[in-house]
Design a protein around this motif. Structure first.
Motif, PDB file in Angstrom:
ATOM      1  N   TYR A 289       0.847  -1.188   0.000  1.00 24.04           N
ATOM      2  CA  TYR A 289       0.000   0.000   0.000  1.00 24.04           C
ATOM      3  C   TYR A 289       0.886   1.244   0.000  1.00 24.04           C
ATOM      4  O   TYR A 289       2.050   1.201   0.412  1.00 24.04           O
ATOM      5  CB  TYR A 289      -0.886   0.037   1.243  1.00 24.04           C
ATOM      6  CG  TYR A 289      -2.238  -0.628   1.066  1.00 24.04           C
ATOM      7  CD1 TYR A 289      -3.385   0.116   0.845  1.00 24.04           C
ATOM      8  CD2 TYR A 289      -2.362  -2.012   1.147  1.00 24.04           C
ATOM      9  CE1 TYR A 289      -4.625  -0.483   0.696  1.00 24.04           C
ATOM     10  CE2 TYR A 289      -3.609  -2.623   0.993  1.00 24.04           C
ATOM     11  CZ  TYR A 289      -4.728  -1.854   0.775  1.00 24.04           C
ATOM     12  OH  TYR A 289      -5.950  -2.444   0.617  1.00 24.04           O
ATOM     13  N   ALA A 291       0.773   5.079   1.541  1.00 23.02           N
ATOM     14  CA  ALA A 291       0.058   5.913   2.500  1.00 23.02           C
ATOM     15  C   ALA A 291       0.350   7.383   2.227  1.00 23.02           C
ATOM     16  O   ALA A 291       1.513   7.774   2.075  1.00 23.02           O
ATOM     17  CB  ALA A 291       0.466   5.543   3.924  1.00 23.02           C
ATOM     18  N   ARG A 337      -4.783   5.312   2.508  1.00 23.72           N
ATOM     19  CA  ARG A 337      -3.907   4.252   2.010  1.00 23.72           C
ATOM     20  C   ARG A 337      -4.512   3.712   0.721  1.00 23.72           C
ATOM     21  O   ARG A 337      -5.646   3.238   0.705  1.00 23.72           O
ATOM     22  CB  ARG A 337      -3.742   3.140   3.044  1.00 23.72           C
ATOM     23  CG  ARG A 337      -3.102   3.602   4.334  1.00 23.72           C
ATOM     24  CD  ARG A 337      -3.121   2.519   5.417  1.00 23.72           C
ATOM     25  NE  ARG A 337      -2.260   1.412   5.095  1.00 23.72           N
ATOM     26  CZ  ARG A 337      -2.689   0.190   4.782  1.00 23.72           C
ATOM     27  NH1 ARG A 337      -3.979  -0.070   4.726  1.00 23.72           N
ATOM     28  NH2 ARG A 337      -1.830  -0.778   4.529  1.00 23.72           N
TER      29      ARG A 337
END
Length: 344
Positions: A289, A291, A337
Motif C-alpha cells: 500500500y 500511504a 492508504r
C-alpha cells in the motif's frame, strides 16, 4: 482489474442436466433397441443412470467450485483447467471403484478389469458434460461481469476527468499560450521559466493520462513533483512534502491523478502558514500500500466539503482491485492508504 466474483445458481442446471445426461449414459451403456421408453426395464435403467450421474455431477461440481474460488482470475485459467482435468479424472476413477466394491459386497457379481474400465469410460460422459456446462456458464457470466466493470470504470474515469479538468481551456490554445508566455519571459528570469515549464508538465500529464486506467507510480510521482513545485512557489517552506518509497515500487501501478488529488485535498482543506506548516508524507508500506498522510489543521470555512474527489478514488480502485482504499482520521492526522497494483 479487480476480479468480479461470479456466482452460479446451478439448481436449474441440475434439474435439467442430470436426467438428460442420465438418458445419454443409459443409451451409451445399454442396448435399448426395441425397448419401449415406458417399460419398467427402461425406466429402471434410466433411474440408475441418473443416480450415477448425480454422484458424478455433485463431486465434479464441488471440485469445479473449489478450483474456481482458488483460481478465479483470467490469467489463472490454464492452471485451473489443468487441475480440474486431473482431479475430475481421479474422481471419475474413484467413483466406479467404490461402486464396484459395493456391488460385489451386496451381490454375487465380480469386478473385472474390463468392467472397471468400462465403468470409468462411461463415467467420463457425465464428468465431461457437467464440466462443459459449468465452464460455459462461468465464461459467459465472467464476460458479462467484465463488460459491466469496464463500463463502470469508464464512467468513473469520465467523472475523474470532469473533476480534474473542470473549466479547462482547449489544450492546443493552452499550450500555445504557454509557449507565447515563455517567449515573453526574460532568459535571465530562471524561476519564472522553470515555473512555466512545470505548469506545462502538469497539464501535459493530465491530458495524456486521462484515457488510462492506470499509470506507473514513477509517472505519477514525476507529475506530483511538478505539481508540488507549483504549490511550493506559493507556500514556500510552509508546505513540506516527504517521500519514502523504495525503487522497486516505482514500476507498480496506481490510478492516474489519485495521489495528486489527495495532496490537493490536503492543501485545500488545511491551513498552510508559517505558524502552522502543512506536512504531507507519502510512504510505501509493507502490505503493498501507499500511504498519504498529513497533519490536520482544518480551515474555518462555510463551504462544506463534498468529498467527491475522495469518493472518486474509492470507486476507481474498487473497479481496479479487490483491495480497498483505507481512510483513517484522528484529531491530529488524516491518512489515506491506496493499493499499489501489479501491471494490468
Amino acid at each position: 482489474m479487480a476480479t468480479e466474483k461470479v456466482i452460479i445458481d446451478d439448481m436449474k442446471y441440475r434439474w435439467v442436466g442430470i436426467p438428460l445426461i442420465g438418458l445419454v449414459m443409459h443409451f451409451f451403456s445399454h442396448d435399448t433397441r426395441g425397448v419401449s421408453w415406458l417399460s419398467i426395464d427402461f425406466l429402471q435403467g434410466w433411474l440408475t443412470a441418473c443416480s450415477f450421474t448425480f454422484l458424478y455431477w455433485v463431486g465434479n461440481a464441488w471440485i469445479w467450485k473449489k478450483l474456481t474460488h482458488t483460481f478465479p482470475h483470467y490469467s489463472q485459467t490454464r492452471k485451473r483447467l489443468l487441475l480440474l482435468a486431473l482431479y475430475s479424472l481421479l474422481y471419475s476413477i474413484i467413483v466406479p471403484g467404490i461402486l464396484d466394491v459395493i456391488l460385489m459386497y451386496f451381490t454375487d457379481l465380480s469386478c473385472t478389469y474390463d468392467s472397471f474400465m468400462g465403468s470409468c469410460l462411461v463415467g467420463l460422459i457425465p464428468t465431461f458434460l457437467c464440466l462443459l456446462i459449468y465452464e460455459s456458464v462461468f465464461f459467459f457470466e465472467s464476460w458479462k461481469a467484465n463488460v459491466k466493470k469496464t463500463e463502470a470504470l469508464a464512467r468513473e474515469n469520465v467523472q475523474s476527468q470532469l473533476e480534474t479538468l473542470k473549466n479547462q481551456l482547449d489544450p492546443h490554445f493552452l499550450f500555445n499560450s504557454l509557449n507565447t508566455l515563455a517567449s515573453l519571459i526574460d532568459d535571465e528570469n530562471a524561476p519564472a521559466q522553470e515555473y512555466l515549464e512545470r505548469l506545462a508538465d502538469v497539464y501535459r500529464y493530465v491530458l495524456v493520462s486521462r484515457e488510462k486506467n492506470t499509470v506507473t507510480l514513477e509517472e505519477e510521482m514525476d507529475f506530483l513533483d511538478a505539481y508540488i513545485y507549483l504549490n511550493k512557489v506559493r507556500f514556500r517552506e510552509n508546505l513540506k512534502v516527504e517521500k519514502k518509497i523504495s525503487s522497486n515500487a516505482y514500476q507498480q501501478q496506481v490510478a492516474p491523478l489519485s495521489i495528486q488529488m489527495l495532496v490537493e485535498n490536503a492543501i485545500k482543506h488545511n491551513i498552510v502558514s508559517k505558524d502552522k506548516p502543512l506536512t504531507i508524507k507519502i510512504s510505501q508500506e509493507d502490505d503493498n500500500y501507499l500511504a498519504i498522510e498529513n497533519n490536520v489543521q482544518e480551515k474555518i470555512t462555510f463551504e462544506k466539503s463534498t468529498k467527491v474527489g475522495l469518493q472518486n478514488i474509492i470507486n476507481r480502485y474498487s473497479l481496479l482491485t479487490d483491495k480497498q482504499v483505507n481512510i483513517h482520521k484522528s484529531p491530529d492526522l488524516f491518512t489515506v492508504r491506496i493499493p499499489l497494483l501489479q501491471t494490468i
